[in-house]
Motif scaffolding. Structure first.
Motif, PDB file in Angstrom:
ATOM      1  N   GLY A  94     -12.167  27.518  -4.054  1.00 27.72           N
ATOM      2  CA  GLY A  94     -11.099  26.940  -4.865  1.00 27.72           C
ATOM      3  C   GLY A  94      -9.775  26.739  -4.170  1.00 27.72           C
ATOM      4  N   THR A  95      -9.679  27.060  -2.895  1.00 27.77           N
ATOM      5  CA  THR A  95      -8.399  26.899  -2.205  1.00 27.77           C
ATOM      6  C   THR A  95      -8.284  25.538  -1.518  1.00 27.77           C
ATOM      7  N   HIS A  96      -9.305  24.712  -1.638  1.00 25.80           N
ATOM      8  CA  HIS A  96      -9.338  23.396  -0.998  1.00 25.80           C
ATOM      9  C   HIS A  96      -9.342  22.286  -2.051  1.00 25.80           C
ATOM     10  N   CYS A  97      -8.510  22.427  -3.038  1.00 25.17           N
ATOM     11  CA  CYS A  97      -8.520  21.493  -4.160  1.00 25.17           C
ATOM     12  C   CYS A  97      -8.294  20.048  -3.710  1.00 25.17           C
ATOM     13  N   CYS A  98      -7.448  19.824  -2.726  1.00 28.72           N
ATOM     14  CA  CYS A  98      -7.197  18.460  -2.235  1.00 28.72           C
ATOM     15  C   CYS A  98      -8.471  17.852  -1.647  1.00 28.72           C
ATOM     16  N   ASP A  99      -9.232  18.654  -0.897  1.00 26.71           N
ATOM     17  CA  ASP A  99     -10.490  18.173  -0.320  1.00 26.71           C
ATOM     18  C   ASP A  99     -11.506  17.866  -1.412  1.00 26.71           C
ATOM     19  N   VAL A 100     -11.573  18.726  -2.405  1.00 22.16           N
ATOM     20  CA  VAL A 100     -12.499  18.522  -3.527  1.00 22.16           C
ATOM     21  C   VAL A 100     -12.091  17.265  -4.296  1.00 22.16           C
ATOM     22  N   ARG A 101     -10.799  17.105  -4.532  1.00 21.59           N
ATOM     23  CA  ARG A 101     -10.304  15.918  -5.233  1.00 21.59           C
ATOM     24  C   ARG A 101     -10.657  14.649  -4.467  1.00 21.59           C
ATOM     25  N   ASP A 102     -10.493  14.663  -3.148  1.00 20.57           N
ATOM     26  CA  ASP A 102     -10.821  13.493  -2.330  1.00 20.57           C
ATOM     27  C   ASP A 102     -12.307  13.145  -2.442  1.00 20.57           C
ATOM     28  N   LEU A 103     -13.155  14.153  -2.403  1.00 16.83           N
ATOM     29  CA  LEU A 103     -14.591  13.940  -2.536  1.00 16.83           C
ATOM     30  C   LEU A 103     -14.922  13.380  -3.922  1.00 16.83           C
ATOM     31  N   ALA A 104     -14.312  13.945  -4.950  1.00 19.04           N
ATOM     32  CA  ALA A 104     -14.535  13.472  -6.318  1.00 19.04           C
ATOM     33  C   ALA A 104     -13.984  12.058  -6.504  1.00 19.04           C
ATOM     34  N   GLN A 105     -12.860  11.755  -5.881  1.00 19.19           N
ATOM     35  CA  GLN A 105     -12.284  10.404  -5.968  1.00 19.19           C
ATOM     36  C   GLN A 105     -13.236   9.381  -5.361  1.00 19.19           C
ATOM     37  N   GLN A 106     -13.820   9.708  -4.217  1.00 19.33           N
ATOM     38  CA  GLN A 106     -14.781   8.796  -3.587  1.00 19.33           C
ATOM     39  C   GLN A 106     -16.017   8.630  -4.463  1.00 19.33           C
ATOM     40  N   LYS A 107     -16.463   9.718  -5.084  1.00 21.66           N
ATOM     41  CA  LYS A 107     -17.613   9.636  -5.983  1.00 21.66           C
ATOM     42  C   LYS A 107     -17.275   8.742  -7.169  1.00 21.66           C
ATOM     43  N   LEU A 108     -16.067   8.841  -7.688  1.00 19.73           N
ATOM     44  CA  LEU A 108     -15.624   8.004  -8.800  1.00 19.73           C
ATOM     45  C   LEU A 108     -15.626   6.529  -8.406  1.00 19.73           C
ATOM     46  N   VAL A 109     -15.152   6.218  -7.210  1.00 21.13           N
ATOM     47  CA  VAL A 109     -15.177   4.841  -6.710  1.00 21.13           C
ATOM     48  C   VAL A 109     -16.624   4.349  -6.633  1.00 21.13           C
ATOM     49  N   ASP A 110     -17.514   5.184  -6.115  1.00 21.82           N
ATOM     50  CA  ASP A 110     -18.932   4.823  -6.015  1.00 21.82           C
ATOM     51  C   ASP A 110     -19.535   4.549  -7.394  1.00 21.82           C
ATOM     52  N   VAL A 111     -19.227   5.417  -8.349  1.00 22.36           N
ATOM     53  CA  VAL A 111     -19.758   5.265  -9.710  1.00 22.36           C
ATOM     54  C   VAL A 111     -19.237   3.978 -10.343  1.00 22.36           C
ATOM     55  N   ARG A 112     -17.960   3.705 -10.175  1.00 16.48           N
ATOM     56  CA  ARG A 112     -17.388   2.474 -10.745  1.00 16.48           C
ATOM     57  C   ARG A 112     -18.004   1.233 -10.111  1.00 16.48           C
ATOM     58  N   THR A 113     -18.280   1.285  -8.817  1.00 18.20           N
ATOM     59  CA  THR A 113     -18.938   0.169  -8.142  1.00 18.20           C
ATOM     60  C   THR A 113     -20.340  -0.037  -8.695  1.00 18.20           C
ATOM     61  N   LYS A 114     -21.069   1.058  -8.868  1.00 18.60           N
ATOM     62  CA  LYS A 114     -22.421   0.966  -9.430  1.00 18.60           C
ATOM     63  C   LYS A 114     -22.394   0.432 -10.853  1.00 18.60           C
ATOM     64  N   LEU A 115     -21.411   0.870 -11.638  1.00 15.28           N
ATOM     65  CA  LEU A 115     -21.290   0.366 -13.011  1.00 15.28           C
ATOM     66  C   LEU A 115     -21.031  -1.133 -13.031  1.00 15.28           C
ATOM     67  N   ALA A 116     -20.174  -1.608 -12.149  1.00 15.84           N
ATOM     68  CA  ALA A 116     -19.900  -3.044 -12.068  1.00 15.84           C
ATOM     69  C   ALA A 116     -21.174  -3.797 -11.691  1.00 15.84           C
ATOM     70  N   ASP A 117     -21.934  -3.253 -10.741  1.00 19.27           N
ATOM     71  CA  ASP A 117     -23.199  -3.874 -10.355  1.00 19.27           C
ATOM     72  C   ASP A 117     -24.177  -3.887 -11.531  1.00 19.27           C
ATOM     73  N   LEU A 118     -24.242  -2.783 -12.257  1.00 15.94           N
ATOM     74  CA  LEU A 118     -25.150  -2.705 -13.404  1.00 15.94           C
ATOM     75  C   LEU A 118     -24.747  -3.683 -14.502  1.00 15.94           C
TER      76      LEU A 118
END
Length: 92
Positions: free
Chosen positions: A37-61
């Protein structure tokens, strides 16, 4: 073999929860490295990229859904002698 302990069960729950959010096993392994839990910025960055991926997939769908809906509609409106619109579109 020893039965799983509470820490093992918690780890499996963590992994399954991350997978339900769409994280790959490699991404889950990275999250486990950051788990304390001390790397919240790194976790947020990973989650942000996952969110971008999900939104891209949703647009494709959504695009695929619209194309399929139009083809299904066209198939329902075709005349017997006309070729199937879906097959014709796949042959292009």
């Amino acid at each position: 073999m020893n039965p799983p302990g509470e820490a093992d069960i918690a780890r499996v729950r963590f992994i399954k929860s991350a997978q339900r959010l769409g994280f790959s096993l490699g991404e889950v392994a990275h999250l486990l490295e950051l788990e304390e839990g001390t790397h919240c910025c790194d976790v947020r960055d990973l989650a942000q990229q996952k969110l971008v991926d999900v939104r891209t997939k949703l647009a494709d769908l959504r695009r695929i859904e619209a194309a399929l809906a139009a083809l299904v509609r066209d198939c329902g409106e075709r005349r017997e002698a006309a070729p199937c619109p879906l097959i014709v579109s796949l042959q292009r």
